[in-house]
Design a protein around this motif. Structure first.
Motif, PDB file in Angstrom:
ATOM      1  N   TYR A  98       0.861  -1.182   0.000  1.00  0.00           N
ATOM      2  CA  TYR A  98       0.000   0.000   0.000  1.00  0.00           C
ATOM      3  C   TYR A  98       0.895   1.229   0.000  1.00  0.00           C
ATOM      4  CZ  TYR A  98      -4.009   3.011   0.826  1.00  0.00           C
ATOM      5  OH  TYR A  98      -5.002   3.962   0.690  1.00  0.00           O
ATOM      6  N   ASN A  99       1.010   1.826  -1.156  1.00  0.00           N
ATOM      7  CA  ASN A  99       1.929   2.943  -1.369  1.00  0.00           C
ATOM      8  C   ASN A  99       1.176   4.232  -1.684  1.00  0.00           C
ATOM      9  OD1 ASN A  99       4.643   4.025  -1.902  1.00  0.00           O
ATOM     10  ND2 ASN A  99       3.900   4.106  -4.021  1.00  0.00           N
ATOM     11  N   VAL A 100      -0.114   4.229  -1.411  1.00  0.00           N
ATOM     12  CA  VAL A 100      -0.936   5.396  -1.704  1.00  0.00           C
ATOM     13  C   VAL A 100      -0.669   6.495  -0.680  1.00  0.00           C
ATOM     14  CG1 VAL A 100      -3.306   6.216  -1.984  1.00  0.00           C
ATOM     15  CG2 VAL A 100      -2.700   3.866  -2.628  1.00  0.00           C
ATOM     16  N   GLY A 101      -0.596   7.701  -1.151  1.00  0.00           N
ATOM     17  CA  GLY A 101      -0.418   8.805  -0.212  1.00  0.00           C
ATOM     18  C   GLY A 101      -0.800  10.120  -0.864  1.00  0.00           C
ATOM     19  N   ILE A 102      -1.303  11.012  -0.060  1.00  0.00           N
ATOM     20  CA  ILE A 102      -1.667  12.334  -0.568  1.00  0.00           C
ATOM     21  C   ILE A 102      -1.289  13.366   0.480  1.00  0.00           C
ATOM     22  CG2 ILE A 102      -4.024  12.264   0.329  1.00  0.00           C
ATOM     23  CD1 ILE A 102      -4.847  13.680  -2.307  1.00  0.00           C
ATOM     24  N   ARG A 103      -0.755  14.462   0.014  1.00  0.00           N
ATOM     25  CA  ARG A 103      -0.355  15.529   0.931  1.00  0.00           C
ATOM     26  C   ARG A 103      -0.465  16.876   0.245  1.00  0.00           C
ATOM     27  NH1 ARG A 103       5.889  15.243   2.195  1.00  0.00           N
ATOM     28  NH2 ARG A 103       5.495  17.400   2.732  1.00  0.00           N
ATOM     29  N   GLY A 107       1.971  23.495   3.197  1.00  0.00           N
ATOM     30  CA  GLY A 107       1.205  23.197   4.397  1.00  0.00           C
ATOM     31  C   GLY A 107       0.119  24.225   4.665  1.00  0.00           C
ATOM     32  N   GLU A 108      -0.836  23.817   5.498  1.00  0.00           N
ATOM     33  CA  GLU A 108      -1.896  24.724   5.922  1.00  0.00           C
ATOM     34  C   GLU A 108      -2.069  24.598   7.425  1.00  0.00           C
ATOM     35  OE1 GLU A 108      -5.264  25.575   2.558  1.00  0.00           O
ATOM     36  OE2 GLU A 108      -5.444  23.764   3.756  1.00  0.00           O
ATOM     37  N   SER A 109      -2.266  25.714   8.079  1.00  0.00           N
ATOM     38  CA  SER A 109      -2.404  25.732   9.532  1.00  0.00           C
ATOM     39  C   SER A 109      -3.650  24.968   9.976  1.00  0.00           C
ATOM     40  CB  SER A 109      -2.490  27.185  10.004  1.00  0.00           C
ATOM     41  OG  SER A 109      -3.028  27.240  11.308  1.00  0.00           O
ATOM     42  N   VAL A 110      -3.589  24.398  11.163  1.00  0.00           N
ATOM     43  CA  VAL A 110      -4.761  23.760  11.753  1.00  0.00           C
ATOM     44  C   VAL A 110      -5.912  24.757  11.896  1.00  0.00           C
ATOM     45  CG1 VAL A 110      -3.420  22.039  13.028  1.00  0.00           C
ATOM     46  CG2 VAL A 110      -4.028  24.196  14.150  1.00  0.00           C
ATOM     47  N   ALA A 111      -5.597  26.038  11.941  1.00  0.00           N
ATOM     48  CA  ALA A 111      -6.652  27.040  12.116  1.00  0.00           C
ATOM     49  C   ALA A 111      -7.547  27.150  10.885  1.00  0.00           C
ATOM     50  CB  ALA A 111      -6.034  28.412  12.431  1.00  0.00           C
ATOM     51  N   ALA A 161       4.553  21.576  11.708  1.00  0.00           N
ATOM     52  CA  ALA A 161       3.711  22.742  11.475  1.00  0.00           C
ATOM     53  C   ALA A 161       3.216  22.731  10.032  1.00  0.00           C
ATOM     54  CB  ALA A 161       4.505  24.018  11.760  1.00  0.00           C
ATOM     55  N   GLY A 162       1.927  22.937   9.863  1.00  0.00           N
ATOM     56  CA  GLY A 162       1.341  22.995   8.529  1.00  0.00           C
ATOM     57  C   GLY A 162       0.966  21.646   7.949  1.00  0.00           C
ATOM     58  N   MET A 163       1.382  20.556   8.617  1.00  0.00           N
ATOM     59  CA  MET A 163       1.206  19.237   8.023  1.00  0.00           C
ATOM     60  C   MET A 163       0.193  18.363   8.757  1.00  0.00           C
ATOM     61  SD  MET A 163       2.987  19.554   5.391  1.00  0.00           S
ATOM     62  CE  MET A 163       3.021  17.858   4.745  1.00  0.00           C
ATOM     63  N   ALA A 164      -0.689  18.946   9.527  1.00  0.00           N
ATOM     64  CA  ALA A 164      -1.662  18.125  10.258  1.00  0.00           C
ATOM     65  C   ALA A 164      -2.445  17.226   9.309  1.00  0.00           C
ATOM     66  CB  ALA A 164      -2.607  19.012  11.067  1.00  0.00           C
ATOM     67  N   SER A 165      -2.838  17.764   8.171  1.00  0.00           N
ATOM     68  CA  SER A 165      -3.695  16.996   7.251  1.00  0.00           C
ATOM     69  C   SER A 165      -3.002  15.730   6.781  1.00  0.00           C
ATOM     70  CB  SER A 165      -4.089  17.858   6.048  1.00  0.00           C
ATOM     71  OG  SER A 165      -2.929  18.357   5.399  1.00  0.00           O
ATOM     72  N   PHE A 166      -1.703  15.795   6.591  1.00  0.00           N
ATOM     73  CA  PHE A 166      -0.932  14.638   6.134  1.00  0.00           C
ATOM     74  C   PHE A 166      -0.596  13.736   7.322  1.00  0.00           C
ATOM     75  CE2 PHE A 166       3.359  13.116   4.325  1.00  0.00           C
ATOM     76  CZ  PHE A 166       2.773  12.136   3.543  1.00  0.00           C
ATOM     77  N   ALA A 167      -0.110  14.347   8.394  1.00  0.00           N
ATOM     78  CA  ALA A 167       0.364  13.564   9.538  1.00  0.00           C
ATOM     79  C   ALA A 167      -0.775  12.780  10.194  1.00  0.00           C
ATOM     80  CB  ALA A 167       1.051  14.469  10.562  1.00  0.00           C
ATOM     81  N   MET A 168      -1.978  13.348  10.241  1.00  0.00           N
ATOM     82  CA  MET A 168      -3.079  12.622  10.883  1.00  0.00           C
ATOM     83  C   MET A 168      -3.322  11.294  10.168  1.00  0.00           C
ATOM     84  SD  MET A 168      -5.601  15.849  11.781  1.00  0.00           S
ATOM     85  CE  MET A 168      -6.849  14.944  12.722  1.00  0.00           C
ATOM     86  N   GLY A 169      -3.278  11.304   8.853  1.00  0.00           N
ATOM     87  CA  GLY A 169      -3.455  10.068   8.102  1.00  0.00           C
ATOM     88  C   GLY A 169      -2.277   9.122   8.247  1.00  0.00           C
TER      89      GLY A 169
ATOM     90  N   LEU B 176      -2.279  15.662  15.222  1.00  0.00           N
ATOM     91  CA  LEU B 176      -2.907  16.997  15.240  1.00  0.00           C
ATOM     92  C   LEU B 176      -2.334  17.827  16.387  1.00  0.00           C
ATOM     93  CD1 LEU B 176      -5.108  19.044  14.402  1.00  0.00           C
ATOM     94  CD2 LEU B 176      -6.695  17.792  15.898  1.00  0.00           C
ATOM     95  N   ALA B 177      -2.196  17.222  17.551  1.00  0.00           N
ATOM     96  CA  ALA B 177      -1.672  17.940  18.715  1.00  0.00           C
ATOM     97  C   ALA B 177      -0.263  18.456  18.444  1.00  0.00           C
ATOM     98  CB  ALA B 177      -1.677  17.019  19.943  1.00  0.00           C
ATOM     99  N   GLN B 178       0.568  17.608  17.833  1.00  0.00           N
ATOM    100  CA  GLN B 178       1.950  18.030  17.560  1.00  0.00           C
ATOM    101  C   GLN B 178       1.989  19.194  16.573  1.00  0.00           C
ATOM    102  OE1 GLN B 178       4.546  14.835  16.405  1.00  0.00           O
ATOM    103  NE2 GLN B 178       4.261  13.686  18.289  1.00  0.00           N
ATOM    104  N   ALA B 179       1.236  19.058  15.485  1.00  0.00           N
ATOM    105  CA  ALA B 179       1.227  20.139  14.486  1.00  0.00           C
ATOM    106  C   ALA B 179       0.693  21.416  15.118  1.00  0.00           C
ATOM    107  CB  ALA B 179       0.389  19.723  13.275  1.00  0.00           C
ATOM    108  N   ALA B 180      -0.374  21.287  15.883  1.00  0.00           N
ATOM    109  CA  ALA B 180      -0.979  22.464  16.508  1.00  0.00           C
ATOM    110  C   ALA B 180      -0.010  23.105  17.499  1.00  0.00           C
ATOM    111  CB  ALA B 180      -2.280  22.069  17.205  1.00  0.00           C
TER     112      ALA B 180
END
Lengths: 249, 249, 249, 249
Positions: A98-103, A107-111, A161-169, B176-180
């Motif tokens: 499984y080599n699928v990934g999207i980012r 980056g975009e802030s959690v805000a 920072a800025g990578m919550a969307s990627f890191a959460m997955g 999320l916590a780390q990025a935030a």
């Protein structure tokens, strides 16, 4: 019993394509799955046709089965594996990658990041791996054999920072990998999580710059993992270019 | 400027209720948010009314604002924070505690766990925290102040057999916590991730057995974190009973 | 039964001194131990006399016992604790803080760093904590009570370039902390490892710059940890200024 | 230029011997170093003679250089590498494997474990690796090439009850590995830390039980690591039998 089969999800000219080629070189048939389009664009790019051509030129006896599917959608995954099972014997499916990934490139802030995009990224970066596992596992469990390799990233270990969307997955994918490894090891199924920490060189045939990762070198490790005897299995390892700062230890 | 306000999401007779009581005892007003029903059942349990009564008996000057909302649904979160902002001044919202969590009591293998349930758990265990942060952050960023505390678990650090559905969400919450924390620290907003590693005693007023965690003791740490001066902030810590085996170091 | 006693090893005008003052303010007597000289120099600096004076001015009822000792030498540690036990009742020694640390200001490569200095740093940064624990533990085990707090650093979690000499000791200290926590928790003794990730402001009374850590703020957490009830103990946490980049998550 | 040389420290019939054999099979000459006695006993066991015989029977063209040395003593290490440099060209020393390790079979509490033994274990489990690196590095740095592989254990990642004496050294070894990897990667020298998490089958030629690790399978990974191109280096990985519970993720 036919030739062993490797199913590779998330295939282009980077890691996925190189992994498929490596297994082809080692006598496997390969099913290669891609969405063939990028997120939020209508830009369609056929990655599978040139890959199939490339592999068949070098390894004419390899059956290459290209499938277009969105691995984050359960019905699409079911359809894709239906095609795979109608083309190969289920007992021959030895390897799932499984080599699928999207980012986000920027980056975009959690805000301000879109929660719906975060949910969609979770489906692509993590849930899709579960969907694909569930298609491959009945056969693997029945034969007490198989290797499942999941591609992680630096973002598997740190939320920058800025990578919550990627890191959460990617964190979620690692959680899945750990649970799966603990559950499936005793059933003879080897689950690996590979943390790729660097920029992968994309055009498969060009000269690789010193500071980019050659996807063939990554593929060599994926293949090695698939051949480890049960006496010494690796669950997790990192791969990075020698010039990369080691951030995530 | 009014009294400081703590918003606590995921409130019952466990950690959430104890945290709300602790902030009430320290002179805060509190908004307490709960779904008031359990996953996939119609079993409705009103947790907020007895909690409001309990807090007001002990701290009559505390305004307790109870809100029923599903924190995994963006529109519900927006509605809840609309109520909060109409009841309190935005600049007074100093503390956000995301204590929502859902897990299977009996684990399920990755081979059979429902992917739709996993996606739903992700929304509850992780995405809801992003939704709530995004409601609270504009005010906090405008005033360069605020504390956001997220409740983690052993499953934030390890994907145990049978627990993929829980760990995937809790790992994602930690990402999320780390990025935030990295993004918001320089803006004066303190993000904390608390790993609660043990069974929390639920009936708030009863005697606590030796091997269960007293939610008041957990709440004392949450409050301490909210009062840390910027010279010495904690991002992450664990809490467990003295009798618990330390699994996740 | 007398007043509770806190023994603080590694005392100067930074964390150690602030921790001793904090416990003094809370009604403890304190034993403060320092080498009073820096590594490989004959520069002797009396840190203990001004600290004793400072504490006694603010808390006249506090008995402050200053001891000069090298905590990396077993016989010196035995002598120091002999003095402590002759000054206080063993049963009153509730808290042990090991705050000793030594590092190179300028890093040195593994290719050239002196192995004998690395061995010496290990004795100071890690082995000394074991020596001190072994002096304090018989009393703590006999009374099933006590708190042991060990000061870690960023180097407890990552071996940075040039910092092998420091990180080897700090990693070892963390290993000791984990083993001790697992062994001693069931005996009622609380072991904590605090990762201080930032530059601590040293002159105790001066204004603290925004990007330095105020030792009093660190001491507040040490004291809080010593008061945690067994239902919710923390083993590990980090402390850093809000302006610090979070490197080591 | 001669044949490449692998220097293997900590050689017996387990991992070290298998690693030496593997490199011999791949065309390397090998220097094998062992203390040939166990800690605190006068029991001398010649491991090197049968290993040399075994390797030479299978790979007659391999030069096997057996050396008895205590890798925790600087002068002994210097002598050993003097012999190695007089037997091989310094530029041919491509690979250094530090596989030395010592542990208590039965754990001992931090309350009673001998500090002098802990210091001695540190010298053997960690400092010796620095001593050996410092002998090998001048040649490797001069030629911008080389692989250094350090053998870790579960105790590299967790300090279990009773195991402080072992974990303190293994944690320190990992700190050294990280610092070395960060410093030496840009110089073309590949540092790897391999976490062996399981019981290794010792008698080299016997049938391997299902739940023990075959040292030849471990050696295959060590060799693979030594051949990784700089585009995709691994710093850390784990190896365990499929039947082992994954404790240390």
């Amino acid at each position: 019993m036919g030739k062993p089969v490797a199913v590779v999800l998330g295939v282009g000219m980077g890691i996925g394509g190189a992994v498929a080629s490596k297994f082809a070189s080692a006598g496997y048939d390969v099913a290669v799955v891609a969405r063939n389009k990028t997120y939020k664009t209508s830009h369609n790019e056929d990655k599978l046709t040139p890959l199939k051509k490339l592999i068949n030129e070098k390894y004419p006896s390899c059956t290459v089965l290209p499938i277009v599917a969105d691995v984050s959608v359960a019905s699409d995954v079911a359809r894709a594996f239906g095609v795979i099972r109608s083309s190969f014997k289920e007992e021959d499916i030895h390897v799932l990658v499984y080599n699928v990934g999207i980012r986000l490139l920027e980056g975009e802030s959690v805000a301000v990041v879109s929660p719906e995009m975060v949910a969609e990224f979770f489906r692509i970066n993590a849930l899709g791996a579960l969907l694909c596992m569930q298609q491959a596992l009945p056969g693997m469990i029945a034969h007490n054999r198989g290797t499942i390799i999941l591609t992680g990233a630096t973002a598997s270990l740190r939320g920058s920072a800025g990578m919550a969307s990627f890191a959460m997955g990617k964190f979620a994918l690692r959680a899945l990998a750990q649970a799966a490894a603990r559950e499936l090891g005793p059933k003879g199924i080897h689950v690996c999580h590979v943390i790729v920490d660097g920029v992968v060189d994309m055009p498969l045939m060009k000269r690789v710059p010193k500071d980019k990762m050659n996807p063939d070198d990554i593929a060599a490790m994926y293949y090695f993992l698939s051949q480890q005897p049960p006496s010494a299995w690796t669950f997790e390892l990192d791969l990075r270019p020698s010039t990369e700062t080691i951030a995530n230890l």
